[in-house]
Design a protein around this motif. Structure first.
Motif, PDB file in Angstrom:
ATOM      1  N   ALA A 140       0.789  -1.159   0.047  1.00  0.00           N
ATOM      2  CA  ALA A 140       0.037   0.077   0.065  1.00  0.00           C
ATOM      3  C   ALA A 140       0.885   1.393  -0.007  1.00  0.00           C
ATOM      4  N   VAL A 147      -0.368   4.459  -2.480  1.00  0.00           N
ATOM      5  CA  VAL A 147      -1.646   5.206  -2.388  1.00  0.00           C
ATOM      6  C   VAL A 147      -1.647   6.606  -2.223  1.00  0.00           C
ATOM      7  N   TYR A 166      -4.561  -4.368   5.189  1.00  0.00           N
ATOM      8  CA  TYR A 166      -4.780  -3.203   4.117  1.00  0.00           C
ATOM      9  C   TYR A 166      -6.168  -2.923   4.059  1.00  0.00           C
ATOM     10  N   ASP A 196      -7.708  -1.063   7.349  1.00  0.00           N
ATOM     11  CA  ASP A 196      -7.184   0.224   7.485  1.00  0.00           C
ATOM     12  C   ASP A 196      -7.256   1.592   6.351  1.00  0.00           C
ATOM     13  N   LEU A 197      -7.339   0.978   5.107  1.00  0.00           N
ATOM     14  CA  LEU A 197      -7.460   1.614   3.908  1.00  0.00           C
ATOM     15  C   LEU A 197      -8.897   2.312   3.960  1.00  0.00           C
ATOM     16  N   CYS A 198      -9.827   1.571   4.307  1.00  0.00           N
ATOM     17  CA  CYS A 198     -11.375   2.073   3.975  1.00  0.00           C
ATOM     18  C   CYS A 198     -11.612   3.549   4.971  1.00  0.00           C
ATOM     19  N   PHE A 200      -9.953   6.056   2.246  1.00  0.00           N
ATOM     20  CA  PHE A 200     -10.146   6.028   0.993  1.00  0.00           C
ATOM     21  C   PHE A 200     -11.455   5.083   0.634  1.00  0.00           C
ATOM     22  N   THR A 212     -12.645   2.080  -0.691  1.00  0.00           N
ATOM     23  CA  THR A 212     -11.934   0.820  -0.703  1.00  0.00           C
ATOM     24  C   THR A 212     -12.935  -0.518  -0.729  1.00  0.00           C
TER      25      THR A 212
END
Length: 315
Positions: free
Chosen positions: A151, A154, A172, A175-177, A180, A182
């Motif tokens: 990641a 990003v 990933y 955490d990313l959501c 972002f 996702t």
């Protein structure tokens, strides 16, 4: 409780265990994601290929008890077979380590199979050859920079697709959501390979509506959609993303080192002191992974001796 956990069962990892046992360290466990020891030699050396003690002519005087000399592939493997047998080393094969976390004075080691171990000291002796698994279908050249295996790339405002069903993919995704748009794609409808903590975090992310999912369906093709990643699914649907992150096994050394909270220099080499100890007290790094340029078996053996001496003093 393990006194010494060694991650990676190549020449350096085996040597570290042998040197430590000679100095009185008894509770030692080695972890290897492959099916046999010394996988780099087995995979990348042809039968009969010469195995040199030193790298490209650099002469290294061995400081430990292992008198390694130039030889060939078969002789080297036989030597380390004998070392494993003679010292009754405990090795857990097919045991990929996902992360090492320090909890007080104790390290907690997590495997991709959901197991965990506790150790007083840890030595990371993995090679640099690890590569992420890649999809079987082709990745069009114009979007290759947007199809990643971690990641790190990003960028703000991107719409993301995370692909995979293991702990790394789930970590990933949840955490990313939080920052972002996702979506998590897994070819199966249930996650049977993740640990309890990740299962709970995944459930929360999905139930909150922050994380979208595309489960129980595989990806069949990728396409270039005007500089974005077009994803065709086996159910006939198609969606466009700014970036796709594949976490389908074969974690790269860089990912692993970051999960261990190691400080790295500009070349992504762990920063260690004269005893090969990282900034995380009690966590040592040895062999190729500790060097910015090419290493040698001899350097790895000397790392092993130095680390074993330091750990035996502290125990």
């Amino acid at each position: 409780m393990i006194d010494l956990a060694i991650i990676g069962v190549g020449t350096t990892g085996i040597a570290t265990a042998v040197e430590a046992k000679r100095l009185g360290v008894q509770k030692i466990t080695l972890f290897e994601k492959g099916e046999e020891h010394s996988m780099t030699i087995r995979k990348f050396y042809k039968d009969g290929k010469r195995v040199d003690k030193d790298y490209k002519g650099q002469e290294v005087v061995l400081s430990g008890s292992i008198d390694f000399k130039d030889g060939d592939k078969e002789g080297t493997l036989a030597l380390f077979d004998k070392m494993i047998a003679d010292h009754s080393l405990e090795i857990k094969y097919k045991s990929e380590i996902e992360s090492v976390q320090k909890n007080g004075d104790i390290f907690v080691i997590h495997t991709s199979g959901g197991e965990s171990y506790e150790a007083r000291f840890v030595v990371v002796a993995i090679g640099k050859m690890g590569q992420p698994n890649k999809p079987s279908y082709s990745i069009p050249l114009p979007i290759r920079s947007l199809v990643n295996f971690n990641a790190n790339g990003v960028k703000e405002g991107e719409k993301l697709l995370v692909v995979g069903g293991g702990n790394s993919a789930v970590e990933y995704a949840y955490d990313l959501c939080n920052h972002f748009d996702t979506t998590l794609n897994y070819r199966r409808s249930e996650f049977g390979r993740i640990n309890d903590t990740n299962a709970q975090e995944l459930k929360k992310a999905i139930e909150s509506g922050k994380l979208k999912t595309k489960l129980g369906v595989d990806i069949v093709a990728l396409s270039d959609e005007g500089g974005k990643v077009g994803v065709e699914f086996a159910d006939g649907s198609k969606e466009v993303f700014d970036r796709a992150i594949y976490a389908i096994g074969g974690a790269t050394p860089l990912d692993f080192l970051q999960k261990c909270k190691l400080s790295l220099d500009e070349s992504h080499t762990p920063i260690i002191d004269e005893n090969c100890e990282s900034g995380v007290k009690g966590l040592f790094v040895a062999g190729d992974i500790a060097l910015s340029s090419g290493g040698s078996i001899a350097i790895g053996l000397n790392h092993a001796h130095k680390i074993a001496e330091e750990i035996s003093k502290r125990l």
